[in-house]
Design a protein around this motif. Structure first.
Motif, PDB file in Angstrom:
ATOM      1  N   SER A  93     -10.712  11.791   1.132  1.00 40.46           N
ATOM      2  CA  SER A  93     -12.092  11.348   0.908  1.00 40.46           C
ATOM      3  C   SER A  93     -13.010  12.560   0.947  1.00 40.46           C
ATOM      4  O   SER A  93     -12.567  13.689   1.164  1.00 40.46           O
ATOM      5  CB  SER A  93     -12.513  10.340   1.979  1.00 40.46           C
ATOM      6  OG  SER A  93     -12.696  10.990   3.231  1.00 40.46           O
ATOM      7  N   TYR A 103       0.810  -1.224   0.000  1.00 42.32           N
ATOM      8  CA  TYR A 103       0.000   0.000   0.000  1.00 42.32           C
ATOM      9  C   TYR A 103       0.844   1.276   0.000  1.00 42.32           C
ATOM     10  O   TYR A 103       0.292   2.378  -0.023  1.00 42.32           O
ATOM     11  CB  TYR A 103      -0.916   0.020   1.230  1.00 42.32           C
ATOM     12  CG  TYR A 103      -1.908  -1.119   1.278  1.00 42.32           C
ATOM     13  CD1 TYR A 103      -2.798  -1.345   0.229  1.00 42.32           C
ATOM     14  CD2 TYR A 103      -1.959  -1.971   2.388  1.00 42.32           C
ATOM     15  CE1 TYR A 103      -3.710  -2.390   0.279  1.00 42.32           C
ATOM     16  CE2 TYR A 103      -2.870  -3.012   2.444  1.00 42.32           C
ATOM     17  CZ  TYR A 103      -3.735  -3.223   1.391  1.00 42.32           C
ATOM     18  OH  TYR A 103      -4.638  -4.244   1.445  1.00 42.32           O
ATOM     19  N   ILE A 160      -9.719   1.348   2.824  1.00 37.33           N
ATOM     20  CA  ILE A 160      -9.847   1.007   1.407  1.00 37.33           C
ATOM     21  C   ILE A 160     -11.312   1.094   0.992  1.00 37.33           C
ATOM     22  O   ILE A 160     -12.201   0.589   1.687  1.00 37.33           O
ATOM     23  CB  ILE A 160      -9.306  -0.407   1.138  1.00 37.33           C
ATOM     24  CG1 ILE A 160      -7.819  -0.470   1.509  1.00 37.33           C
ATOM     25  CG2 ILE A 160      -9.505  -0.803  -0.323  1.00 37.33           C
ATOM     26  CD1 ILE A 160      -7.242  -1.861   1.476  1.00 37.33           C
ATOM     27  N   GLU A 161     -11.543   1.763  -0.131  1.00 38.39           N
ATOM     28  CA  GLU A 161     -12.888   1.891  -0.681  1.00 38.39           C
ATOM     29  C   GLU A 161     -12.820   1.605  -2.174  1.00 38.39           C
ATOM     30  O   GLU A 161     -12.020   2.209  -2.892  1.00 38.39           O
ATOM     31  CB  GLU A 161     -13.417   3.310  -0.427  1.00 38.39           C
ATOM     32  CG  GLU A 161     -14.921   3.434  -0.508  1.00 38.39           C
ATOM     33  CD  GLU A 161     -15.399   4.804  -0.049  1.00 38.39           C
ATOM     34  OE1 GLU A 161     -15.936   4.901   1.066  1.00 38.39           O
ATOM     35  OE2 GLU A 161     -15.211   5.770  -0.800  1.00 38.39           O
ATOM     36  N   GLU A 162     -13.629   0.664  -2.619  1.00 37.65           N
ATOM     37  CA  GLU A 162     -13.645   0.245  -4.025  1.00 37.65           C
ATOM     38  C   GLU A 162     -12.243  -0.135  -4.515  1.00 37.65           C
ATOM     39  O   GLU A 162     -11.813   0.224  -5.616  1.00 37.65           O
ATOM     40  CB  GLU A 162     -14.246   1.335  -4.910  1.00 37.65           C
ATOM     41  CG  GLU A 162     -15.713   1.616  -4.603  1.00 37.65           C
ATOM     42  CD  GLU A 162     -16.331   2.626  -5.554  1.00 37.65           C
ATOM     43  OE1 GLU A 162     -15.576   3.402  -6.179  1.00 37.65           O
ATOM     44  OE2 GLU A 162     -17.568   2.639  -5.667  1.00 37.65           O
ATOM     45  N   GLY A 163     -11.499  -0.834  -3.651  1.00 33.70           N
ATOM     46  CA  GLY A 163     -10.184  -1.326  -4.010  1.00 33.70           C
ATOM     47  C   GLY A 163      -9.072  -0.301  -3.971  1.00 33.70           C
ATOM     48  O   GLY A 163      -7.927  -0.612  -4.325  1.00 33.70           O
ATOM     49  N   LYS A 164      -9.370   0.913  -3.532  1.00 29.96           N
ATOM     50  CA  LYS A 164      -8.384   1.994  -3.537  1.00 29.96           C
ATOM     51  C   LYS A 164      -8.174   2.523  -2.120  1.00 29.96           C
ATOM     52  O   LYS A 164      -9.123   2.728  -1.365  1.00 29.96           O
ATOM     53  CB  LYS A 164      -8.877   3.123  -4.446  1.00 29.96           C
ATOM     54  CG  LYS A 164      -7.894   4.265  -4.606  1.00 29.96           C
ATOM     55  CD  LYS A 164      -8.460   5.315  -5.547  1.00 29.96           C
ATOM     56  CE  LYS A 164      -7.512   6.491  -5.702  1.00 29.96           C
ATOM     57  NZ  LYS A 164      -8.077   7.535  -6.601  1.00 29.96           N
ATOM     58  N   VAL A 165      -6.910   2.775  -1.759  1.00 34.40           N
ATOM     59  CA  VAL A 165      -6.603   3.358  -0.448  1.00 34.40           C
ATOM     60  C   VAL A 165      -7.049   4.816  -0.445  1.00 34.40           C
ATOM     61  O   VAL A 165      -6.678   5.593  -1.329  1.00 34.40           O
ATOM     62  CB  VAL A 165      -5.090   3.270  -0.140  1.00 34.40           C
ATOM     63  CG1 VAL A 165      -4.770   4.006   1.165  1.00 34.40           C
ATOM     64  CG2 VAL A 165      -4.647   1.815  -0.041  1.00 34.40           C
ATOM     65  N   ILE A 166      -7.867   5.191   0.552  1.00 33.74           N
ATOM     66  CA  ILE A 166      -8.345   6.581   0.665  1.00 33.74           C
ATOM     67  C   ILE A 166      -7.804   7.263   1.928  1.00 33.74           C
ATOM     68  O   ILE A 166      -8.005   8.453   2.120  1.00 33.74           O
ATOM     69  CB  ILE A 166      -9.879   6.656   0.634  1.00 33.74           C
ATOM     70  CG1 ILE A 166     -10.487   5.871   1.796  1.00 33.74           C
ATOM     71  CG2 ILE A 166     -10.423   6.172  -0.698  1.00 33.74           C
ATOM     72  CD1 ILE A 166     -11.987   6.085   1.957  1.00 33.74           C
ATOM     73  N   GLN A 223       0.327   3.944  -2.953  1.00 32.90           N
ATOM     74  CA  GLN A 223      -0.942   4.674  -2.869  1.00 32.90           C
ATOM     75  C   GLN A 223      -0.898   5.685  -1.716  1.00 32.90           C
ATOM     76  O   GLN A 223      -1.432   6.784  -1.830  1.00 32.90           O
ATOM     77  CB  GLN A 223      -2.106   3.706  -2.678  1.00 32.90           C
ATOM     78  CG  GLN A 223      -2.400   2.838  -3.890  1.00 32.90           C
ATOM     79  CD  GLN A 223      -3.649   2.010  -3.695  1.00 32.90           C
ATOM     80  OE1 GLN A 223      -4.772   2.529  -3.709  1.00 32.90           O
ATOM     81  NE2 GLN A 223      -3.470   0.708  -3.490  1.00 32.90           N
ATOM     82  N   GLU A 255       0.905   8.893  -2.722  1.00 34.54           N
ATOM     83  CA  GLU A 255       0.070   9.813  -3.505  1.00 34.54           C
ATOM     84  C   GLU A 255      -0.850  10.626  -2.592  1.00 34.54           C
ATOM     85  O   GLU A 255      -1.054  11.821  -2.797  1.00 34.54           O
ATOM     86  CB  GLU A 255      -0.755   9.031  -4.536  1.00 34.54           C
ATOM     87  CG  GLU A 255       0.077   8.394  -5.635  1.00 34.54           C
ATOM     88  CD  GLU A 255       0.991   9.401  -6.331  1.00 34.54           C
ATOM     89  OE1 GLU A 255       0.488  10.473  -6.744  1.00 34.54           O
ATOM     90  OE2 GLU A 255       2.197   9.117  -6.448  1.00 34.54           O
TER      91      GLU A 255
END
Length: 217
Positions: free
Chosen positions: A98, A14, A62-68, A17, A20
């Motif tokens: 988010s 992770y 993680i939301e919808e496969g993406k680290v937020i 991500q 970023e």
């Protein structure tokens, strides 16, 4: 459509991500504080977050496969600001991206602290950006920097219509009927002793206060 958020332990997979997100957070602070330098900190962040995520004391959201969002700590350290075990999250050690960063920060703190307290970690220190209003308020109300705070309000100013049940009556409960609020008090104590409050309360001692003292309910 409701999005499902899940939490995972920090892990090297992770890191990219998280970098970023850290860059986004820094750029937001730089816009609020233009004296901060504009530079490429990617390698520095990779080193910091790589070490933090390797340390393993933290969570990613993680939301919808993406680290937020994420929070990671150094430590635990013995005798950290006192005689207890503690952890520290430096700048870059947390990041949130988010629609509601305040809520996300609260949820991550709750998830992380719930595990760390089982290891005897009782002191938490975090760094976050001064102009991140949502995160600052979230951390303050989760006891990071706000101590012994009380709210005083005139009952005449309470807007009853804002409650789910607008029909509300106020009445004094005699001591013989204290049992009527037992369920509410138990729920409050259970909430306060859990993450992220960790406010120790002995329910039996709490009950005796109402029995032995001249309280009006």
């Amino acid at each position: 459509e409701e999005r499902i958020m899940k939490f995972e332990n920090v892990d090297q997979k992770y890191v990219e991500q998280a970098i970023e997100i850290a860059k986004i957070c820094y750029e937001k602070e730089r816009q609020a504080c233009p004296w901060l330098i504009e530079d490429d900190f990617e390698e520095s962040l990779r080193e910091i977050l790589g070490g933090l995520f390797e340390n393993g004391k933290g969570k990613v959201a993680i939301e919808e496969g993406k680290v937020i969002g994420y929070i990671a700590f150094w430590g635990p350290f013995e005798g950290f600001h006192g005689n207890v075990k503690g952890v520290f999250s430096p700048f870059g050690g947390s990041g949130f991206n988010s629609k509601d960063n305040g809520k996300l920060a609260s949820l991550l703190v709750q998830e992380v602290c719930e595990e760390l307290v089982k290891e005897g970690v009782l002191h938490y220190a975090m760094s976050y950006y001064a102009h991140d209003q949502e995160v600052r308020e979230s951390m303050m109300f989760n006891s990071f920097g706000i101590r012994c705070s009380d709210l005083i309000m005139k009952l005449s100013e309470r807007k009853i219509g804002m409650l789910e049940q607008p029909e509300v009556e106020y009445a004094e409960i005699p001591k013989t009927e204290v049992y009527r609020i037992d369920e509410l008090r138990k729920a409050m104590v259970e909430h306060m002793i859990s993450s992220p409050c960790f406010f120790p309360t002995h329910l039996e001692s709490y009950d005796k206060k109402f029995e032995e003292n001249d309280y009006r309910l």
